[in-house]
Write a protein that holds these residues in place. Structure first.
Motif, PDB file in Angstrom:
ATOM      1  N   GLY A 194      58.172  19.910  11.499  1.00 37.40           N
ATOM      2  CA  GLY A 194      58.923  19.470  10.335  1.00 37.40           C
ATOM      3  C   GLY A 194      58.523  18.032  10.062  1.00 37.40           C
ATOM      4  N   GLN A 215      56.844  18.560  -0.005  1.00 36.26           N
ATOM      5  CA  GLN A 215      55.456  18.905   0.313  1.00 36.26           C
ATOM      6  C   GLN A 215      55.405  19.537   1.708  1.00 36.26           C
ATOM      7  OE1 GLN A 215      53.463  17.942  -2.198  1.00 36.26           O
ATOM      8  NE2 GLN A 215      51.520  18.707  -1.430  1.00 36.26           N
ATOM      9  N   GLN A 216      55.157  20.840   1.743  1.00 32.97           N
ATOM     10  CA  GLN A 216      55.197  21.560   3.016  1.00 32.97           C
ATOM     11  C   GLN A 216      53.996  21.223   3.888  1.00 32.97           C
ATOM     12  OE1 GLN A 216      54.860  25.923   2.869  1.00 32.97           O
ATOM     13  NE2 GLN A 216      56.520  26.046   4.347  1.00 32.97           N
ATOM     14  N   VAL A 245      60.977  18.808   5.986  1.00 33.70           N
ATOM     15  CA  VAL A 245      60.361  20.011   5.429  1.00 33.70           C
ATOM     16  C   VAL A 245      59.563  20.679   6.541  1.00 33.70           C
ATOM     17  CG1 VAL A 245      58.758  20.945   3.724  1.00 33.70           C
ATOM     18  CG2 VAL A 245      60.185  18.973   3.140  1.00 33.70           C
ATOM     19  N   CYS A 273      49.528  20.125  12.909  1.00 34.42           N
ATOM     20  CA  CYS A 273      50.421  20.021  11.758  1.00 34.42           C
ATOM     21  C   CYS A 273      49.906  18.892  10.888  1.00 34.42           C
ATOM     22  CB  CYS A 273      51.832  19.722  12.251  1.00 34.42           C
ATOM     23  SG  CYS A 273      53.054  19.389  10.965  1.00 34.42           S
ATOM     24  N   GLN A 300      58.658  32.842   7.900  1.00 29.98           N
ATOM     25  CA  GLN A 300      58.563  31.532   7.257  1.00 29.98           C
ATOM     26  C   GLN A 300      59.376  30.495   8.014  1.00 29.98           C
ATOM     27  OE1 GLN A 300      56.633  31.049   4.393  1.00 29.98           O
ATOM     28  NE2 GLN A 300      56.001  33.162   4.772  1.00 29.98           N
ATOM     29  N   GLY A 309      56.939  23.504   8.297  1.00 32.91           N
ATOM     30  CA  GLY A 309      55.764  24.318   8.054  1.00 32.91           C
ATOM     31  C   GLY A 309      56.092  25.792   8.231  1.00 32.91           C
ATOM     32  N   LYS A 310      55.069  26.643   8.052  1.00 38.43           N
ATOM     33  CA  LYS A 310      55.290  28.086   8.132  1.00 38.43           C
ATOM     34  C   LYS A 310      55.324  28.601   9.562  1.00 38.43           C
ATOM     35  CE  LYS A 310      53.578  29.267   3.557  1.00 38.43           C
ATOM     36  NZ  LYS A 310      52.675  30.118   2.759  1.00 38.43           N
ATOM     37  N   SER A 370      49.691  16.867   6.906  1.00 36.75           N
ATOM     38  CA  SER A 370      50.387  16.620   5.646  1.00 36.75           C
ATOM     39  C   SER A 370      49.428  15.946   4.672  1.00 36.75           C
ATOM     40  CB  SER A 370      51.590  15.709   5.894  1.00 36.75           C
ATOM     41  OG  SER A 370      52.157  15.277   4.678  1.00 36.75           O
ATOM     42  N   GLU A 412      64.026  26.610   5.108  1.00 37.69           N
ATOM     43  CA  GLU A 412      63.984  25.848   3.869  1.00 37.69           C
ATOM     44  C   GLU A 412      65.369  25.272   3.601  1.00 37.69           C
ATOM     45  OE1 GLU A 412      60.737  28.300   1.218  1.00 37.69           O
ATOM     46  OE2 GLU A 412      62.786  29.062   1.292  1.00 37.69           O
TER      47      GLU A 412
END
Lengths: 109, 113
Positions: free
Chosen positions: A89, A1-2, A98, A22, B41, A100-101, A24, B44
Motif C-alpha cells: 500500500g 494512483q494504484q 492505495v 512494488c 484484488q 496494489g493488486k 509507483s 479499495e
C-alpha cells in the motif's frame, strides 16, 4: 494512483527465497506491506517511510528506494506459513493508502 | 486486546434489497476505514473517518452507499438498494491518527443474487 506489484504469483519450495516488488509512478511518502491468507483479514507486516530505510520482521524484510519510487519485500528461507497474498500500500503526500493488486505466494513442501 | 470486530460475517441478499454492516474498531483508535475488496484484488478505500468526521469519502458511491460513525467509535455501512456488482468483501479497519499501521477486521462477505 494504484501501485504495481510484481510478480503476480510465485511458487516456492520451503527454504527458498523470494522478492516481491512494488512500484509507483509518483513520489512516495510511505509504503506499507500486508499479508492476507485466504478468507482472513490482511495483516500488517511493516511500514517504510521515505529515506531509503530497510526494515525486518522475522525472516521478512523490506527496502524502500525513494529515487526509484519502489519498494521490495524479501522473504528469506520461506516457510509454509508464508503462503498468502502480499499487498503493498502506498501513500503519496496526504492521500489515503492505495493498495496494489497483490502477489500470491505459495510455499510448498 | 480485541481486534476490529465486524458483523455480519456473511450475508446473502437479493438485488434491490438493503444491507448494513457494523464495525467496532480497536479501542482507542480514532481513525476508522471502510474498504471493499473484490476477488483477486487489493482493498479499495470507500471512506475514512477521523473521530466522527468523514475526511475522505471520494470513492463512496453516494447514490446507494452511506456510512456513519456516531460518537466516534462504532460505524455502520449501508447499501440501499444493493446491485449484483456490490458482491464483495467489506473490510473495516482502524488505526491511530498518524501511526501508520492499519488493522483490519475479518470482513463481511456480501453476495447479491
Amino acid at each position: 494512483q494504484q501501485p504495481v506489484q510484481s510478480p503476480q504469483a510465485v511458487i516456492l519450495r520451503e527454504g527458498e527465497d523470494a522478492v516481491i516488488n512494488c512500484s509507483s509512478s509518483k513520489a512516495l511518502y510511505s509504503v506499507h506491506w500486508y499479508r492476507q491468507k485466504h478468507g482472513e483479514a490482511p495483516v500488517f507486516l511493516m511500514i517504510l517511510l521515505k529515506g531509503g530505510e530497510q526494515k525486518g520482521h522475522e525472516k521478512i524484510s523490506a527496502s524502500f528506494n525513494e529515487k526509484k519510487q519502489q519498494s521490495s519485500l524479501y522473504l528469506t528461507a520461506s516457510q509454509l506459513s508464508y503462503s498468502g497474498t502480499y499487498f503493498c500500500g502506498t501513500e503519496i503526500g496526504n492521500t489515503p493508502l492505495v493498495f496494489g493488486k497483490g502477489t500470491r505466494l505459495s510455499v510448498i513442501a | 486486546e480485541a481486534g476490529v470486530v465486524q458483523s455480519p460475517r456473511y450475508k446473502i441478499i437479493e438485488k434491490k434489497q438493503p444491507v448494513a454492516f457494523w464495525c467496532n474498531p480497536i479501542s482507542g483508535h480514532n481513525t476508522l476505514y471502510w474498504y471493499r475488496q473484490n476477488l483477486g484484488q487489493g482493498p479499495e478505500l470507500l471512506i475514512r473517518y477521523e473521530n466522527e468526521e468523514a475526511v475522505d469519502d471520494s470513492q463512496l458511491p453516494k447514490d446507494r452507499f452511506s456510512a456513519e460513525r456516531l460518537k466516534g467509535v462504532d460505524s455502520t455501512l449501508k447499501i440501499q438498494p444493493a446491485e449484483l456488482g456490490d458482491s464483495a468483501v467489506y473490510l473495516c479497519a482502524s488505526s491511530l491518527i498518524g501511526a501508520g499501521a492499519i488493522y483490519f477486521g475479518e470482513g463481511s462477505w456480501l453476495t447479491v443474487v
